[in-house]
Design an enzyme around this catalytic site. Structure first.
Site, PDB file in Angstrom:
ATOM      1  N   ASP A   1      39.070 -19.092  -3.190  1.00 55.92           N
ATOM      2  CA  ASP A   1      39.821 -17.896  -3.577  1.00 55.92           C
ATOM      3  C   ASP A   1      41.126 -17.751  -2.800  1.00 55.92           C
ATOM      4  O   ASP A   1      41.834 -16.756  -2.951  1.00 55.92           O
ATOM      5  CB  ASP A   1      38.970 -16.633  -3.430  1.00 55.92           C
ATOM      6  CG  ASP A   1      38.143 -16.584  -2.161  1.00 55.92           C
ATOM      7  OD1 ASP A   1      38.383 -17.405  -1.266  1.00 55.92           O
ATOM      8  OD2 ASP A   1      37.254 -15.715  -2.070  1.00 55.92           O
TER       9      ASP A   1
ATOM     10  N   HIS B   1      38.466 -13.580   2.006  1.00 56.87           N
ATOM     11  CA  HIS B   1      38.001 -12.291   2.500  1.00 56.87           C
ATOM     12  C   HIS B   1      37.343 -12.460   3.866  1.00 56.87           C
ATOM     13  O   HIS B   1      36.643 -13.443   4.107  1.00 56.87           O
ATOM     14  CB  HIS B   1      36.986 -11.677   1.527  1.00 56.87           C
ATOM     15  CG  HIS B   1      37.480 -11.600   0.120  1.00 56.87           C
ATOM     16  ND1 HIS B   1      37.136 -12.533  -0.834  1.00 56.87           N
ATOM     17  CD2 HIS B   1      38.316 -10.715  -0.482  1.00 56.87           C
ATOM     18  CE1 HIS B   1      37.728 -12.218  -1.978  1.00 56.87           C
ATOM     19  NE2 HIS B   1      38.443 -11.123  -1.784  1.00 56.87           N
TER      20      HIS B   1
ATOM     21  N   HIS C   1      29.302 -11.120   3.238  1.00 51.95           N
ATOM     22  CA  HIS C   1      29.478  -9.669   3.364  1.00 51.95           C
ATOM     23  C   HIS C   1      28.162  -8.924   3.591  1.00 51.95           C
ATOM     24  O   HIS C   1      28.170  -7.705   3.783  1.00 51.95           O
ATOM     25  CB  HIS C   1      30.160  -9.101   2.120  1.00 51.95           C
ATOM     26  CG  HIS C   1      31.528  -9.659   1.865  1.00 51.95           C
ATOM     27  ND1 HIS C   1      32.522  -9.639   2.816  1.00 51.95           N
ATOM     28  CD2 HIS C   1      32.049 -10.273   0.778  1.00 51.95           C
ATOM     29  CE1 HIS C   1      33.615 -10.205   2.310  1.00 51.95           C
ATOM     30  NE2 HIS C   1      33.349 -10.608   1.084  1.00 51.95           N
TER      31      HIS C   1
ATOM     32  N   ASP D   1      37.139 -18.472   3.510  1.00 49.76           N
ATOM     33  CA  ASP D   1      37.215 -17.635   2.309  1.00 49.76           C
ATOM     34  C   ASP D   1      38.392 -16.678   2.480  1.00 49.76           C
ATOM     35  O   ASP D   1      38.790 -16.351   3.608  1.00 49.76           O
ATOM     36  CB  ASP D   1      35.902 -16.855   2.177  1.00 49.76           C
ATOM     37  CG  ASP D   1      35.769 -16.105   0.870  1.00 49.76           C
ATOM     38  OD1 ASP D   1      35.135 -16.649  -0.047  1.00 49.76           O
ATOM     39  OD2 ASP D   1      36.298 -14.978   0.767  1.00 49.76           O
TER      40      ASP D   1
END
Length: 305
Positions: free
Chosen positions: A238, A163, A124, A161
């Site tokens: 995740d 995200h 990110h 991931d």
């Protein structure tokens, strides 16, 4: 000269910056569980402590003034909120160690085919701002190092991931030598998404069959057409059902099948690959430990003859 043993793994998690003071976030693994995971990994292969990333390499990806302010602690409250926790010298040390581990794993992949970082995946982080627990984009920094030194010509960043890898997508927008692929929960953070080379947006509750079908039918053809010669794999755990920050519903068997697909494909194609563990915030820490060990075991099964 004694040659290093391959494969091996790197981690920054045994550094003092990780082991002193409270965890930056309640969703992170408790310290004793994390150290137990590292001990179990070390039963399977050598585990080395990560070197620090040189700031000059971070500067190939991140803005100079941004890095100066983070080094000096001149970070605003708004920036801390975007990052997800307050600035401390330990947070900077974590970023340097985690990014240094990814660079060390990159060198291992060049030399021995497989590089492993028990950490990393801070996807990110943008050129000039931090988000989502990420202030240095470790994979982007190492990918840029490969390009700068002509160690790779076509790099795949396969981000699995839960995200979207928004910072990575932004950093390599317009870079034809890097294909960013992100398979993520459509309604999860970041809510304002970037455009990756390929984005696969999955609905809440996606389980094993649907997830694996998306890899086979949507990701595999695009990757094959790109013909990478180096791979970064963000093996986020995740995606597991029960993750505190995820919205998908894979089982442990589904995560293992995902990992096996990636590692077997890369190994059969003789592609050097770096795995970083990326996100994982499960409500039951033992589930996350099992997923992480499964990822390491899948890598070894594919790359160790």
């Amino acid at each position: 000269m004694t040659l290093p043993d391959f494969p091996r793994a790197w981690t920054a998690y045994r550094r003092a910056a990780y082991l002193t003071g409270p965890s930056p976030r309640r969703q992170f693994l408790p310290r004793e569980v994390l150290l137990g995971l590292l001990r179990q990994v070390e039963e399977r292969l050598p585990l080395l402590d990560a070197p620090d990333l040189p700031w000059t390499l971070a500067g190939r990806v991140h803005d100079a003034e941004y890095l100066r302010r983070w080094r000096a602690g001149e970070v605003t409250r708004a920036e801390e909120r975007a990052m997800g926790f307050a600035w401390t010298p330990g947070i900077v040390a974590r970023g340097l160690g985690s990014s240094g581990a990814t660079l060390a794993a990159t060198r291992d992949a060049l030399a021995g085919g497989l590089g492993l970082n028990l950490g990393g995946g801070t996807h990110h982080a943008y050129a000039g701002h931090a988000e989502g627990f990420s202030f240095l984009n470790d994979v982007a920094i190492s990918a840029r190092w490969l390009l700068d030194h002509a160690h790779a010509r076509r790099i795949l960043i396969l981000d699995l991931d839960v995200h979207q890898g928004n910072g990575t997508a932004s950093l390599f927008a317009g870079e034809s030598r890097v294909l960013t692929v992100s398979v993520h929960a459509a309604r999860n953070y970041p809510f304002d998404k970037e455009t990756s080379g390929l984005d696969v947006n999955l609905p809440d509750g996606t389980g094993d069959a649907e997830y694996l079908a998306a890899l086979d039918t949507r990701v595999a053809p695009v990757v094959a057409a790109f013909r990478p010669d180096f791979v970064y794999y963000l093996a986020g755990a995740d995606v597991l059902a029960g993750d505190q920050l995820g919205r998908l519903a894979l089982s442990l068997d589904g995560v293992r099948a995902r990992d096996e697909r990636v590692f077997r494909w890369a190994a059969r194609a003789r592609l050097p690959l770096v795995m970083v563990t990326a996100g994982g915030y499960h409500r039951e820490p033992e589930q996350l430990v099992r997923a992480r060990l499964g990822t390491v075991e899948a890598a070894l099964a594919a790359y160790v003859r």
